[in-house]
Design a protein around this motif. Structure first.
Motif, PDB file in Angstrom:
ATOM      1  N   ALA A 219     -41.024  27.546  42.497  1.00  8.85           N
ATOM      2  CA  ALA A 219     -40.812  28.966  42.011  1.00  8.85           C
ATOM      3  C   ALA A 219     -39.335  29.278  41.796  1.00  8.85           C
ATOM      4  N   ALA A 220     -38.604  28.705  42.691  1.00 16.09           N
ATOM      5  CA  ALA A 220     -37.110  28.875  42.053  1.00 16.09           C
ATOM      6  C   ALA A 220     -36.758  28.284  40.910  1.00 16.09           C
ATOM      7  N   THR A 221     -37.281  27.310  40.692  1.00 19.68           N
ATOM      8  CA  THR A 221     -37.106  26.196  39.551  1.00 19.68           C
ATOM      9  C   THR A 221     -37.614  27.148  38.044  1.00 19.68           C
ATOM     10  N   LEU A 222     -38.923  27.869  38.447  1.00 19.59           N
ATOM     11  CA  LEU A 222     -39.479  28.435  37.403  1.00 19.59           C
ATOM     12  C   LEU A 222     -38.695  29.641  36.942  1.00 19.59           C
ATOM     13  N   ARG A 223     -38.247  30.394  37.972  1.00 18.37           N
ATOM     14  CA  ARG A 223     -37.443  31.660  37.816  1.00 18.37           C
ATOM     15  C   ARG A 223     -36.095  30.968  37.119  1.00 18.37           C
ATOM     16  N   HIS A 224     -35.412  30.127  37.453  1.00 14.77           N
ATOM     17  CA  HIS A 224     -34.207  29.666  36.796  1.00 14.77           C
ATOM     18  C   HIS A 224     -34.580  29.236  35.415  1.00 14.77           C
ATOM     19  N   ARG A 225     -35.428  28.885  34.976  1.00 16.89           N
ATOM     20  CA  ARG A 225     -35.842  28.505  33.656  1.00 16.89           C
ATOM     21  C   ARG A 225     -36.150  29.672  32.655  1.00 16.89           C
ATOM     22  N   ARG A 226     -36.621  30.586  33.423  1.00 13.56           N
ATOM     23  CA  ARG A 226     -37.095  32.117  32.708  1.00 13.56           C
ATOM     24  C   ARG A 226     -35.979  32.474  32.609  1.00 13.56           C
TER      25      ARG A 226
END
Length: 455
Positions: free
Chosen positions: A39-46
């Motif tokens: 989830a943290a990685t996904l938020r970072h990419r977004r």
């Protein structure tokens, strides 16, 4: 002694101490940890995608404005550039015809043909000429006017079509533009200068010449002419300060807006999670904006021609004037369009597309065949070629970077200069590929070909 093996279920320690692992997680804790990390990685990419999108949008919106601002800045503030812009007008047939017509009409209006015919009629009448002759002289106004107009037009046309007119045209435009730029920038040198709200003409050089000529002709007292008042105020205006402020803003915008636009585009590519894809999108977006600018220029040209009355300026002359003034802007826009398309194509060819992979494989096979043929012919590249093969990606990047730097440093590049630089870059890349293929194909010293680069 068996060394300690980190447990895959252990939480990594971020304390910076000697320990590499934390406590062992239970399966459910491990699952929750993985979920939170994804989830943290996904938020970072977004966040990166959002930031890159905002930067890209700003760069694309500023791109046409940057091109126009740079063109206006060059045309307004650079006298050489301005003269190069207007110089072709002196040799344009439509403009020459307008100048010839205007000069001819102005000269003919100064000749009072009616007064000439009236004087001739009076002389004939006083001399006792037959009434038929006197009446016939009164009808000479039309033929005389036509004859004067023909003679004047012939001579004016000779002047306008001569090299002297071209030189006079460029010289007058250079002097006028330099004077206007000096006035707008507040420069204290030159004949025309701005002081507070007044535009003044410096006549010091004229005063010196007049004084010297009077002294040379025997008027020795002329040497006492004072030097105190050597300027003449041409006019005063409250808009002068505003015009100078506009010139300063234009100087800043024309210089830094293109730099800001390029910086925003570079940041957009750097911020995006997938750099190659964002480079492709940025290049295509820039190309679309350049096409939009070309369309806007075409629409503006049509609107300009519709608003200029034919009695004021013939349509062909008006079109020639507009096209001449904006030709450098068109050239810059087309150049950027070509650069954008080349960049987009390069970004695509480095991607995983089927066509891109096919092109890369074909070029690799061609370079390999050429390298093997040269190797069989006895060509050797030595240690330099082996080092080049070991660092081929660096060599490729240097070649591409050198081509981009050449275009950046090129003074007002054109489509032709872009094509030249592109051809040189492709030749250099092909040479690198062939040299690498020769290094790979060459047998190592004391042995046969190994098929790979010797260390």
């Amino acid at each position: 002694m068996v060394p300690d093996v980190p447990d895959s279920n252990a939480v990594p320690s971020h304390s910076g101490g000697a320990e590499d692992t934390g406590r062992v997680l239970r399966p459910e804790e491990r699952s929750e940890y993985e979920r939170l990390r994804r989830a943290a990685t996904l938020r970072h990419r977004r966040v990166r995608r959002l930031g890159a999108s905002v930067l890209l949008l700003a760069a694309l919106l500023l791109a046409p404005l940057a091109v126009v601002a740079a063109w206006v800045h060059d045309t307004v503030s650079d006298t050489d550039r301005y003269v190069a812009t207007v110089a072709p007008l002196a040799s344009d047939p439509a403009v020459r015809k307008v100048v010839t017509d205007r000069l001819t009409d102005r000269v003919v209006r100064q000749v009072d043909v009616e007064a000439v015919t009236a004087s001739l009629t009076k002389v004939l009448a006083d001399a006792g000429a037959p009434p038929r002759v006197v009446a016939g002289s009164e009808a000479l106004t039309g033929p005389l006017t036509s004859a004067v107009q023909t003679v004047v037009r012939r001579n004016v046309d000779r002047v306008v079509t001569s090299d002297l007119f071209q030189q006079a045209w460029e010289g007058s435009n250079r002097r006028a533009h330099a004077a206007v730029v000096g006035m707008l920038t507040g420069e204290r040198h030159g004949a025309v200068r701005a002081t507070d709200d007044a535009v003044e003409l410096d006549i010091g050089a004229v005063v010196d010449q007049v004084r010297q000529r009077l002294v040379d002709q025997g008027f020795e007292k002329a040497a006492a002419i004072p030097d105190s008042d050597r300027t003449v105020t041409l006019f005063r205006t409250e808009e002068l300060a505003r015009a100078q402020d506009t010139m300063r803003v234009l100087d800043i915008v024309g210089t830094w807006l293109p730099v800001l636009t390029v910086a925003l585009a570079a940041l957009a590519v750097w911020t995006a999670p997938r750099h190659r894809l964002m480079l492709l999108i940025t290049a295509l977006g820039t190309g679309v904006m350049m096409v939009a600018l070309l369309i806007a220029l075409a629409v503006l040209r049509r609107a300009y021609l519709d608003t200029v009355p034919a009695v004021t300026l013939p349509p062909d002359a008006a079109a020639a004037i507009f096209d001449t003034f904006v030709r450098f802007l068109r050239d810059s826009t087309r150049t950027l369009l070509v650069v954008a398309l080349v960049t987009a194509l390069a970004a695509y060819l480095y991607g995983p597309g089927r066509a891109a992979v096919g092109v890369r494989n074909a070029s690799r096979r061609g370079a390999g065949a050429a390298g093997r043929a040269l190797s069989r012919a006895g060509v050797r590249v030595g240690p330099v070629g082996r080092r080049l093969a070991a660092r081929r990606s660096w060599a490729t990047g240097i070649v591409i970077g050198a081509g981009a730097l050449a275009l950046v440093l090129w003074n007002h590049p054109t489509v032709g200069s872009v094509a030249l630089v592109l051809a040189l870059v492709l030749v250099a890349l092909a040479a690198v590929a062939v040299l690498v293929a020769v290094a790979v194909s060459a047998p190592p010293e004391g042995g046969r070909a190994s098929g790979r680069v010797a260390p």
